[in-house]
Write a protein that holds these residues in place. Sequence first.
Motif, mmCIF file in Angstrom:
data_model
loop_
_atom_site.group_PDB
_atom_site.id
_atom_site.type_symbol
_atom_site.label_atom_id
_atom_site.label_comp_id
_atom_site.label_asym_id
_atom_site.label_seq_id
_atom_site.Cartn_x
_atom_site.Cartn_y
_atom_site.Cartn_z
ATOM 1 N N ALA A 194 0.828 -1.203 0.000
ATOM 2 C CA ALA A 194 0.000 0.000 0.000
ATOM 3 C C ALA A 194 0.865 1.257 0.000
ATOM 4 O O ALA A 194 0.542 2.253 -0.669
ATOM 5 C CB ALA A 194 -0.919 -0.011 1.220
ATOM 6 N N ALA A 195 1.980 1.235 0.739
ATOM 7 C CA ALA A 195 2.874 2.397 0.771
ATOM 8 C C ALA A 195 3.498 2.644 -0.600
ATOM 9 O O ALA A 195 3.644 3.798 -1.031
ATOM 10 C CB ALA A 195 3.966 2.180 1.824
ATOM 11 N N HIS A 196 3.869 1.563 -1.287
ATOM 12 C CA HIS A 196 4.438 1.715 -2.628
ATOM 13 C C HIS A 196 3.387 2.237 -3.609
ATOM 14 O O HIS A 196 3.686 3.067 -4.484
ATOM 15 C CB HIS A 196 4.982 0.371 -3.106
ATOM 16 C CG HIS A 196 5.532 0.403 -4.498
ATOM 17 N ND1 HIS A 196 6.752 0.968 -4.800
ATOM 18 C CD2 HIS A 196 5.017 -0.053 -5.682
ATOM 19 C CE1 HIS A 196 6.976 0.863 -6.099
ATOM 20 N NE2 HIS A 196 5.948 0.254 -6.652
ATOM 21 N N HIS A 197 2.160 1.765 -3.458
ATOM 22 C CA HIS A 197 1.087 2.180 -4.369
ATOM 23 C C HIS A 197 0.741 3.652 -4.182
ATOM 24 O O HIS A 197 0.524 4.376 -5.163
ATOM 25 C CB HIS A 197 -0.151 1.322 -4.126
ATOM 26 C CG HIS A 197 -1.332 1.698 -4.964
ATOM 27 N ND1 HIS A 197 -1.492 1.251 -6.263
ATOM 28 C CD2 HIS A 197 -2.415 2.485 -4.700
ATOM 29 C CE1 HIS A 197 -2.620 1.745 -6.758
ATOM 30 N NE2 HIS A 197 -3.190 2.503 -5.829
ATOM 31 N N THR A 198 0.677 4.098 -2.939
ATOM 32 C CA THR A 198 0.279 5.477 -2.671
ATOM 33 C C THR A 198 1.458 6.434 -2.643
ATOM 34 O O THR A 198 1.284 7.651 -2.810
ATOM 35 C CB THR A 198 -0.444 5.565 -1.315
ATOM 36 O OG1 THR A 198 0.445 5.137 -0.271
ATOM 37 C CG2 THR A 198 -1.686 4.669 -1.322
ATOM 38 N N GLY A 199 2.647 5.907 -2.406
ATOM 39 C CA GLY A 199 3.823 6.760 -2.296
ATOM 40 C C GLY A 199 3.888 7.549 -1.003
ATOM 41 O O GLY A 199 4.650 8.518 -0.904
ATOM 42 N N ASP A 200 3.112 7.162 0.003
ATOM 43 C CA ASP A 200 3.056 7.912 1.258
ATOM 44 C C ASP A 200 3.028 6.929 2.420
ATOM 45 O O ASP A 200 1.973 6.433 2.820
ATOM 46 C CB ASP A 200 1.825 8.816 1.288
ATOM 47 C CG ASP A 200 1.846 9.812 2.438
ATOM 48 O OD1 ASP A 200 2.607 9.601 3.402
ATOM 49 O OD2 ASP A 200 1.089 10.799 2.368
ATOM 50 N N ARG A 201 4.189 6.633 2.983
ATOM 51 C CA ARG A 201 4.281 5.675 4.085
ATOM 52 C C ARG A 201 3.555 6.186 5.325
ATOM 53 O O ARG A 201 2.916 5.416 6.038
ATOM 54 C CB ARG A 201 5.753 5.393 4.426
ATOM 55 C CG ARG A 201 6.540 4.776 3.294
ATOM 56 C CD ARG A 201 8.009 4.590 3.673
ATOM 57 N NE ARG A 201 8.183 3.683 4.784
ATOM 58 C CZ ARG A 201 8.177 2.353 4.682
ATOM 59 N NH1 ARG A 201 8.008 1.793 3.489
ATOM 60 N NH2 ARG A 201 8.348 1.597 5.739
ATOM 61 N N ARG A 202 3.648 7.497 5.590
ATOM 62 C CA ARG A 202 2.991 8.051 6.767
ATOM 63 C C ARG A 202 1.476 7.899 6.666
ATOM 64 O O ARG A 202 0.806 7.609 7.666
ATOM 65 C CB ARG A 202 3.379 9.520 6.949
ATOM 66 C CG ARG A 202 2.700 10.195 8.137
ATOM 67 C CD ARG A 202 3.281 11.556 8.413
ATOM 68 N NE ARG A 202 4.638 11.435 8.933
ATOM 69 C CZ ARG A 202 4.929 11.246 10.211
ATOM 70 N NH1 ARG A 202 3.950 11.154 11.111
ATOM 71 N NH2 ARG A 202 6.174 11.153 10.611
ATOM 72 N N ALA A 203 0.919 8.114 5.480
ATOM 73 C CA ALA A 203 -0.526 7.984 5.317
ATOM 74 C C ALA A 203 -0.977 6.549 5.594
ATOM 75 O O ALA A 203 -2.032 6.322 6.200
ATOM 76 C CB ALA A 203 -0.943 8.414 3.916
ATOM 77 N N VAL A 204 -0.188 5.567 5.144
ATOM 78 C CA VAL A 204 -0.523 4.166 5.410
ATOM 79 C C VAL A 204 -0.443 3.882 6.906
ATOM 80 O O VAL A 204 -1.307 3.207 7.470
ATOM 81 C CB VAL A 204 0.405 3.224 4.622
ATOM 82 C CG1 VAL A 204 0.099 1.767 4.955
ATOM 83 C CG2 VAL A 204 0.267 3.455 3.123
ATOM 84 N N ALA A 205 0.581 4.406 7.571
ATOM 85 C CA ALA A 205 0.719 4.211 9.014
ATOM 86 C C ALA A 205 -0.474 4.810 9.754
ATOM 87 O O ALA A 205 -1.023 4.191 10.678
ATOM 88 C CB ALA A 205 2.021 4.851 9.495
#
Length: 310
Positions: free
Chosen positions: A213-224
């Motif tokens: 999901a982080a790779h797909h969205t490009g936003d690790r913080r948003a996934v967290a």
Amino acid sequence: MHLAVYLPLLFPALAGLSAGPLARRLEPRLATWLLTAAGLVLAASSTAVLGLLALAGLVRIPLVAALKGYSPEVIDRQDPAAWPAALAGAVLLALAVLAAVRMAARRAGALWSAALEAACLPGPGPVVVIDDPGADAYAMPGLPGRIVISHGMLDALDAAGHEILLVHERAHLDHHHYAFVSLAQLSAAANPLLRPLADTVAYTVERWADEHAAHHTGDRRAVAETVARAAVAAKRGRGGRHLPAAALGVLGRRTAPGFVPRRVAALLAPPPQSPPLLLVAAAALLAASSLCALEAARDLHQFLELAHLR
């Protein structure tokens, strides 16, 4: 045979202790593949040497030795395995096989039930929204698999969170994470020392979906943040009480303390780099376990040939 036959019984304990550190240091997809394969190899090796111990004790029974044409004098002189070790091996072998068969039947039944339930869910699409105020979301394997999301979970997340949630659950289905979890549990059933490894695989598949999901969205913080909000909403709304046995979801193993906080912390940190030295060490452990089992089998074969020649 004396040394080689016992080492594969000890290696699973080392693997269980190493599973957690490996999961933290390795990329989640690689960690899942490695730990699942390690569990299968170590369980097979330990079960094989239990069988060798049981066989070494079996040929010492006079009636069996007479039926197979083995020399009692050679068997007594060579002593391939002491009676207590052979008896313990036979008992543990029976328990391991019984536990593995029971686990295989349970997991097969759970997957079959999940597939039937997925097929009976309303609507033709892959995503099913259920009218439940509790926050819940999970993927159910099947042909095809379905993603179940409650109204409570949708209300707890914003539009970006909905996308992250769907990508996470699709990753469980597309990469067949339920198969990795089932195989790890089967290994742990055959050898209880591998239980920490199986628990770690349940964690790494969630981390795999998180990183996807982080790779797909490009936003690790948003996934967290999405993972954390989903967990808080589920706890507040008491969601997830009817999760099917074969389902996987963003909330992961809800009875494991610290499960979600560890995932959130990993997402807020840089992606793991998978040090090559760890991979070499893991490969060496698996190779040593397999070679020891093969060496023990070779020694027993040579002993039986010698006993047959009288």
